[in-house]
Design a protein around this motif. Structure first.
Motif, PDB file in Angstrom:
ATOM      1  N   GLY A 147       0.504  -0.912  -0.185  1.00  8.83           N
ATOM      2  CA  GLY A 147      -0.087   0.131   0.131  1.00  8.83           C
ATOM      3  C   GLY A 147       0.805   0.855   0.150  1.00  8.83           C
ATOM      4  N   ILE A 148       2.022   1.269   0.542  1.00  8.62           N
ATOM      5  CA  ILE A 148       2.501   1.863   0.956  1.00  8.62           C
ATOM      6  C   ILE A 148       3.889   2.899  -0.583  1.00  8.62           C
ATOM      7  CG2 ILE A 148       4.924   1.201   1.047  1.00  8.62           C
ATOM      8  CD1 ILE A 148       5.191   3.312   3.358  1.00  8.62           C
ATOM      9  N   ILE A 149       3.287   1.914  -1.186  1.00  5.52           N
ATOM     10  CA  ILE A 149       3.776   2.500  -2.597  1.00  5.52           C
ATOM     11  C   ILE A 149       3.237   2.740  -3.972  1.00  5.52           C
ATOM     12  CG2 ILE A 149       5.042   0.613  -4.995  1.00  5.52           C
ATOM     13  CD1 ILE A 149       7.117   1.268  -2.466  1.00  5.52           C
ATOM     14  N   LYS A 150       1.564   1.920  -3.257  1.00 10.47           N
ATOM     15  CA  LYS A 150       0.566   2.555  -4.857  1.00 10.47           C
ATOM     16  C   LYS A 150       0.379   3.692  -4.108  1.00 10.47           C
ATOM     17  CE  LYS A 150      -2.058  -1.359  -3.230  1.00 10.47           C
ATOM     18  NZ  LYS A 150      -2.863  -1.911  -3.029  1.00 10.47           N
ATOM     19  N   ARG A 151      -0.126   4.063  -2.608  1.00 12.64           N
ATOM     20  CA  ARG A 151      -0.471   5.678  -2.099  1.00 12.64           C
ATOM     21  C   ARG A 151       0.735   5.913  -1.385  1.00 12.64           C
ATOM     22  NH1 ARG A 151      -4.558   1.743  -2.599  1.00 12.64           N
ATOM     23  NH2 ARG A 151      -3.967   1.111  -0.589  1.00 12.64           N
ATOM     24  N   PRO A 152       1.885   6.516  -1.489  1.00 12.76           N
ATOM     25  CA  PRO A 152       2.744   6.957  -0.911  1.00 12.76           C
ATOM     26  C   PRO A 152       2.572   7.902  -0.087  1.00 12.76           C
ATOM     27  CG  PRO A 152       2.948   7.831  -3.038  1.00 12.76           C
ATOM     28  CD  PRO A 152       2.112   6.607  -2.508  1.00 12.76           C
ATOM     29  N   PRO A 153       3.287   8.133   0.791  1.00  6.22           N
ATOM     30  CA  PRO A 153       3.791   9.813   2.135  1.00  6.22           C
ATOM     31  C   PRO A 153       3.684  10.965   1.295  1.00  6.22           C
ATOM     32  CG  PRO A 153       5.650   8.099   2.700  1.00  6.22           C
ATOM     33  CD  PRO A 153       4.590   6.912   1.342  1.00  6.22           C
ATOM     34  N   TYR A 154       3.089  11.529   1.935  1.00  8.13           N
ATOM     35  CA  TYR A 154       3.774  12.826   1.344  1.00  8.13           C
ATOM     36  C   TYR A 154       5.206  13.312   1.379  1.00  8.13           C
ATOM     37  CZ  TYR A 154      -1.558  14.669   1.125  1.00  8.13           C
ATOM     38  OH  TYR A 154      -2.873  14.738   1.043  1.00  8.13           O
ATOM     39  N   SER A 155       5.294  13.858   1.265  1.00  6.26           N
ATOM     40  CA  SER A 155       6.775  13.915   1.441  1.00  6.26           C
ATOM     41  C   SER A 155       7.979  15.065   1.839  1.00  6.26           C
ATOM     42  CB  SER A 155       8.133  14.626  -0.213  1.00  6.26           C
ATOM     43  OG  SER A 155       7.207  15.779  -0.882  1.00  6.26           O
ATOM     44  N   GLU A 156       8.736  15.516   2.670  1.00  3.72           N
ATOM     45  CA  GLU A 156       9.197  16.926   2.946  1.00  3.72           C
ATOM     46  C   GLU A 156       8.740  18.265   3.151  1.00  3.72           C
ATOM     47  OE1 GLU A 156       9.828  17.550   7.464  1.00  3.72           O
ATOM     48  OE2 GLU A 156      10.529  15.754   6.670  1.00  3.72           O
ATOM     49  N   ASP A 157       9.573  18.207   1.946  1.00  4.94           N
ATOM     50  CA  ASP A 157       9.202  19.409   0.772  1.00  4.94           C
ATOM     51  C   ASP A 157       7.028  19.762   0.495  1.00  4.94           C
ATOM     52  OD1 ASP A 157      11.436  20.480   1.342  1.00  4.94           O
ATOM     53  OD2 ASP A 157      11.816  19.256  -1.095  1.00  4.94           O
ATOM     54  N   GLU A 158       6.862  18.364   0.735  1.00  7.82           N
ATOM     55  CA  GLU A 158       5.420  18.946   0.137  1.00  7.82           C
ATOM     56  C   GLU A 158       4.308  19.728   1.448  1.00  7.82           C
ATOM     57  OE1 GLU A 158       3.497  15.790  -3.138  1.00  7.82           O
ATOM     58  OE2 GLU A 158       4.206  14.555  -1.312  1.00  7.82           O
ATOM     59  N   LEU A 159       5.084  18.387   2.362  1.00  7.76           N
ATOM     60  CA  LEU A 159       4.013  19.412   3.579  1.00  7.76           C
ATOM     61  C   LEU A 159       4.809  20.397   3.873  1.00  7.76           C
ATOM     62  CD1 LEU A 159       4.385  15.728   5.803  1.00  7.76           C
ATOM     63  CD2 LEU A 159       1.940  17.016   5.186  1.00  7.76           C
ATOM     64  N   ALA A 160       5.808  20.522   4.167  1.00 10.12           N
ATOM     65  CA  ALA A 160       6.573  22.530   4.438  1.00 10.12           C
ATOM     66  C   ALA A 160       5.806  23.087   3.250  1.00 10.12           C
ATOM     67  CB  ALA A 160       8.474  21.960   3.723  1.00 10.12           C
ATOM     68  N   ASP A 161       5.837  23.216   2.706  1.00 10.38           N
ATOM     69  CA  ASP A 161       4.862  23.665   1.228  1.00 10.38           C
ATOM     70  C   ASP A 161       3.410  24.244   1.767  1.00 10.38           C
ATOM     71  OD1 ASP A 161       7.483  24.124  -0.480  1.00 10.38           O
ATOM     72  OD2 ASP A 161       6.503  23.149  -2.013  1.00 10.38           O
ATOM     73  N   VAL A 162       2.450  23.198   2.308  1.00 12.94           N
ATOM     74  CA  VAL A 162       1.239  23.408   2.967  1.00 12.94           C
ATOM     75  C   VAL A 162       1.494  24.296   3.967  1.00 12.94           C
ATOM     76  CG1 VAL A 162      -0.658  22.110   2.754  1.00 12.94           C
ATOM     77  CG2 VAL A 162       0.371  21.399   1.102  1.00 12.94           C
ATOM     78  N   ARG A 276      -3.853  14.342  -1.415  1.00 14.57           N
ATOM     79  CA  ARG A 276      -4.011  12.883  -1.458  1.00 14.57           C
ATOM     80  C   ARG A 276      -5.307  12.445  -0.784  1.00 14.57           C
ATOM     81  NH1 ARG A 276       0.369  10.838  -1.885  1.00 14.57           N
ATOM     82  NH2 ARG A 276       1.874  12.006  -1.330  1.00 14.57           N
ATOM     83  N   GLY A 277      -5.204  13.153   0.053  1.00  8.66           N
ATOM     84  CA  GLY A 277      -6.500  12.720   1.459  1.00  8.66           C
ATOM     85  C   GLY A 277      -4.971  12.605   2.518  1.00  8.66           C
ATOM     86  N   PHE A 278      -6.033  12.528   3.555  1.00  7.74           N
ATOM     87  CA  PHE A 278      -5.333  12.360   5.837  1.00  7.74           C
ATOM     88  C   PHE A 278      -4.383  11.137   5.218  1.00  7.74           C
ATOM     89  CE2 PHE A 278      -9.579  15.050   5.959  1.00  7.74           C
ATOM     90  CZ  PHE A 278      -8.816  16.007   5.763  1.00  7.74           C
ATOM     91  N   HIS A 279      -4.499  10.629   4.609  1.00  7.68           N
ATOM     92  CA  HIS A 279      -3.746   8.836   5.476  1.00  7.68           C
ATOM     93  C   HIS A 279      -2.264   9.542   4.373  1.00  7.68           C
ATOM     94  CE1 HIS A 279      -6.191   6.375   6.786  1.00  7.68           C
ATOM     95  NE2 HIS A 279      -5.727   5.603   7.230  1.00  7.68           N
TER      96      HIS A 279
END
Length: 330
Positions: A147-162, A276-279
């Motif tokens: 599942g973590i490959i199909k739906r990966p986590p947010y990256s550090e940069d993505e979270l920092a930008d948000v 991509r959702g909260f998960h």
């Protein structure tokens, strides 16, 4: 016909069917199945789920809604394919599965729809309307991709930008999902007394499966909690907010996942990051923590997983070269 989403007392909804005499229960169920009456069959399935399901009347509203949606979708398929619900042939269930897979649905999503359709037939058998069990031997192929490959986590940069673009509510919610690893339902259910920024811990009172747990706060989350409490906590300068007030004990103004999604998605849009959702936030927490502690068991406890396998397959991964330092002296 439209599906009425459950909002009321689950016990009362169950009694609409359980209070019937057996003959009347069977008659109504047979008529509903013969007419492919979606509201009636959804109601019957919900009553069965609440009466005989694993969680009974404590079944979560989200589970009730998911089963209602799955029931409706199967009945719609049965209608288009002229399937006799009370006397399905031996190929109908597998045909439904194959049709969903052919449409591009993922096996995990198909399995959820099959669970709902199977519950519909358990409800019909419980009502005495049929003996049919068409999904008993039906098979959904396994998806071997983690599942973590199909739906990966947010990256550090993505979270920092948000986080840079988010308002105070969205920012705090992101911290709770991406640092504390809370499910969105757990975050929205928090009350002020559940947050202890001094001790750096959160009391999740009713996690998945109604399990309580204590979750550790990161330093930045504890800091964000102090700031958020100062603004919106009881006695703070902004102690009223929309439909919900902090004097009513809840931490967030968002009363539902849908509302929270609407507001947080705006922050992602402004930051030019795909929501991509909260998960994926929970997966960020799991992956980052695993890289630090190298212990799936501790990560599973942080995320509230009953099984380490759930964490291993869907929520946390080690880097491909994680062993290079350990192997350097070989």
């Amino acid at each position: 016909m439209t599906l009425a989403v459950y909002h009321g007392d689950l016990l009362a909804q169950t009694r609409e069917w359980t209070n019937l005499h057996d003959d009347e229960l069977r008659r109504r169920a047979v008529k509903a199945a013969g007419d492919k009456d979606i509201p009636a069959l959804v109601s019957l399935t919900t009553a069965y789920l609440a009466h005989h399901g694993g969680s009974g009347v404590l079944t979560s509203p989200r589970t009730v809604e998911a089963y209602a949606l799955g029931t409706r979708q199967f009945i719609e398929y049965a209608t288009t394919q002229a399937i006799n619900l009370l006397r399905p042939n031996r190929h109908d269930a597998q045909g439904y599965i194959n049709a969903m897979l052919a449409q591009g649905r993922k096996p995990a999503g198909v399995q959820l729809k099959v669970a709902a359709a199977g519950c519909l037939y358990r409800a019909l058998r419980w009502a005495g309307a049929t003996e049919a069990d068409p999904f008993r031997d039906a098979r959904v192929p396994k998806d071997r991709t983690p599942g973590i490959i199909k739906r990966p986590p947010y990256s550090e940069d993505e979270l920092a930008d948000v986080l840079e673009k988010a308002d105070i509510h969205a920012k705090f919610l992101l911290f709770l999902t991406a640092h504390a690893g809370l499910r969105i339902s757990e975050a929205l259910a928090l009350e002020w007394e559940d947050l202890d920024e001094a001790a750096k811990r959160i009391h999740v009172r009713s996690g998945k499966g109604r399990k309580a747990r204590i979750v550790a706060m990161s330093t930045s989350l504890a800091r964000a909690t102090r700031h958020y409490r100062g603004l919106f906590g009881p006695g703070g300068p902004d102690h009223t907010d929309g439909k919900r007030t902090t004097t009513a004990t809840h931490v967030f103004r968002y009363a539902s996942v849908m509302t929270a999604r609407y507001h947080i998605q705006k922050a992602f849009t402004v930051a030019s990051v795909k929501f991509r959702g909260f998960h994926p936030g929970r997966k960020y927490a799991g992956t980052r923590l695993l890289q630090q502690v190298k212990d799936f068991g501790r990560v599973a406890a942080h995320l509230g997983h009953e099984s380490v396998d759930t964490t291993r397959k869907g929520y946390a991964q080690l880097a491909a070269d994680d062993l290079k330092d350990d192997l350097s002296g070989w």
